[in-house]
Scaffold this motif. Structure first.
Motif, mmCIF file in Angstrom:
data_model
loop_
_atom_site.group_PDB
_atom_site.id
_atom_site.type_symbol
_atom_site.label_atom_id
_atom_site.label_comp_id
_atom_site.label_asym_id
_atom_site.label_seq_id
_atom_site.Cartn_x
_atom_site.Cartn_y
_atom_site.Cartn_z
ATOM 1 N N ALA A 7 0.830 -1.210 0.000
ATOM 2 C CA ALA A 7 0.000 0.000 0.000
ATOM 3 C C ALA A 7 0.862 1.256 0.000
ATOM 4 O O ALA A 7 0.580 2.218 -0.727
ATOM 5 N N VAL A 8 1.931 1.267 0.798
ATOM 6 C CA VAL A 8 2.812 2.433 0.835
ATOM 7 C C VAL A 8 3.565 2.568 -0.482
ATOM 8 O O VAL A 8 3.714 3.673 -1.017
ATOM 9 N N MET A 9 4.037 1.445 -1.017
ATOM 10 C CA MET A 9 4.788 1.481 -2.277
ATOM 11 C C MET A 9 3.930 2.039 -3.416
ATOM 12 O O MET A 9 4.442 2.712 -4.304
ATOM 13 N N GLY A 10 2.627 1.770 -3.374
ATOM 14 C CA GLY A 10 1.746 2.217 -4.446
ATOM 15 C C GLY A 10 1.019 3.523 -4.178
ATOM 16 O O GLY A 10 0.149 3.919 -4.953
ATOM 17 N N ASN A 11 1.373 4.208 -3.098
ATOM 18 C CA ASN A 11 0.660 5.415 -2.699
ATOM 19 C C ASN A 11 1.323 6.649 -3.326
ATOM 20 O O ASN A 11 2.283 7.213 -2.802
ATOM 21 N N ALA A 12 0.773 7.085 -4.465
ATOM 22 C CA ALA A 12 1.334 8.220 -5.201
ATOM 23 C C ALA A 12 1.249 9.516 -4.391
ATOM 24 O O ALA A 12 2.176 10.335 -4.430
ATOM 25 N N ALA A 13 0.166 9.711 -3.650
ATOM 26 C CA ALA A 13 0.019 10.932 -2.850
ATOM 27 C C ALA A 13 1.095 10.999 -1.770
ATOM 28 O O ALA A 13 1.670 12.069 -1.511
ATOM 29 N N LEU A 14 1.410 9.874 -1.168
ATOM 30 C CA LEU A 14 2.450 9.845 -0.147
ATOM 31 C C LEU A 14 3.823 10.128 -0.773
ATOM 32 O O LEU A 14 4.616 10.897 -0.217
ATOM 33 N N ALA A 15 4.094 9.535 -1.929
ATOM 34 C CA ALA A 15 5.362 9.777 -2.620
ATOM 35 C C ALA A 15 5.511 11.258 -2.965
ATOM 36 O O ALA A 15 6.583 11.846 -2.785
ATOM 37 N N THR A 16 4.427 11.872 -3.411
ATOM 38 C CA THR A 16 4.455 13.303 -3.736
ATOM 39 C C THR A 16 4.721 14.123 -2.477
ATOM 40 O O THR A 16 5.550 15.037 -2.480
ATOM 41 N N ALA A 17 4.031 13.786 -1.396
ATOM 42 C CA ALA A 17 4.217 14.514 -0.136
ATOM 43 C C ALA A 17 5.644 14.356 0.390
ATOM 44 O O ALA A 17 6.224 15.307 0.923
ATOM 45 N N MET A 18 6.229 13.177 0.203
ATOM 46 C CA MET A 18 7.598 12.928 0.660
ATOM 47 C C MET A 18 8.631 13.577 -0.255
ATOM 48 O O MET A 18 9.751 13.842 0.167
ATOM 49 N N GLY A 19 8.249 13.787 -1.513
ATOM 50 C CA GLY A 19 9.171 14.395 -2.463
ATOM 51 C C GLY A 19 10.159 13.415 -3.062
ATOM 52 O O GLY A 19 11.283 13.776 -3.405
ATOM 53 N N GLY A 20 9.736 12.151 -3.185
ATOM 54 C CA GLY A 20 10.627 11.147 -3.760
ATOM 55 C C GLY A 20 9.881 9.889 -4.135
ATOM 56 O O GLY A 20 8.682 9.753 -3.897
ATOM 57 N N ASP A 21 10.602 8.963 -4.749
ATOM 58 C CA ASP A 21 10.026 7.685 -5.162
ATOM 59 C C ASP A 21 10.216 6.653 -4.054
ATOM 60 O O ASP A 21 11.272 6.584 -3.416
#
Length: 168
Positions: free
Chosen positions: A96-110
């Motif tokens: 779920a975390v690996m596929g969470n685009a909103a979280l990746a955007t918020a973190m500023g990385g892949d």
């Protein structure tokens, strides 16, 4: 004034593993083999509620997945640690975390799994033929025997562990 009088001698022994257990599948296979094969010679019994209790049972367990977030230069800009009560939850939460685009955007990385940083913990409760209960606790890096009284218990677990390459 009354004194405390020792009634039992409960011991603990620890083995540090030379190489951490490779992955959660290998870890789970090890735990399941112990439960299925009962290499310590434990015995089942009837619990205080009148229900049968297996000779070896999972007493506690948790698994921690780690996901790092890397920016375009490969620098870690964030991390997420997910402690889960089971391997199924561990895998689902990491996915779920690996596929969470909103979280990746918020973190500023892949998102990238940090497999080396992940931890696994499973404590087995064993019922010795003497009637004593003891625990064998596994992590990726250690095996601990606790709450045992008879050194024969440590010897049995140690002899078994000596024959398991992953536990060297």
């Amino acid at each position: 004034m009354a004194d405390f009088v020792q009634k039992t001698v409960n011991k603990t022994a620890l083995r540090d593993l030379t190489v951490p257990i490779a992955d959660v599948t290998s870890f789970n296979n090890l735990i399941e083999t112990i439960i299925d094969d009962n290499p310590f010679g434990c015995v089942g019994y009837t619990g205080s509620d009148g229900q049968p209790v297996a000779a070896v049972v999972r007493n506690r367990e948790h698994y921690t997945a780690k996901v790092d977030f890397l920016n375009g230069e490969g620098k870690r800009v964030g991390t997420v640690s997910l402690q889960s009560p089971s391997i199924a939850a561990f895998n689902a939460n990491a996915a779920a975390v690996m596929g969470n685009a909103a979280l990746a955007t918020a973190m500023g990385g892949d998102a990238e799994r940090n497999f080396a940083g992940e931890t696994y913990y499973a404590q087995l409760k064993c019922h010795d033929p003497s009637g004593d209960d003891y625990y064998v606790t596994f992590t990726r890096k250690t095996v601990r025997i606790s709450s045992y009284q008879d050194d024969a218990i440590r010897t049995a677990v140690e002899t078994w562990a000596d024959a398991v390459p992953a536990l060297a």
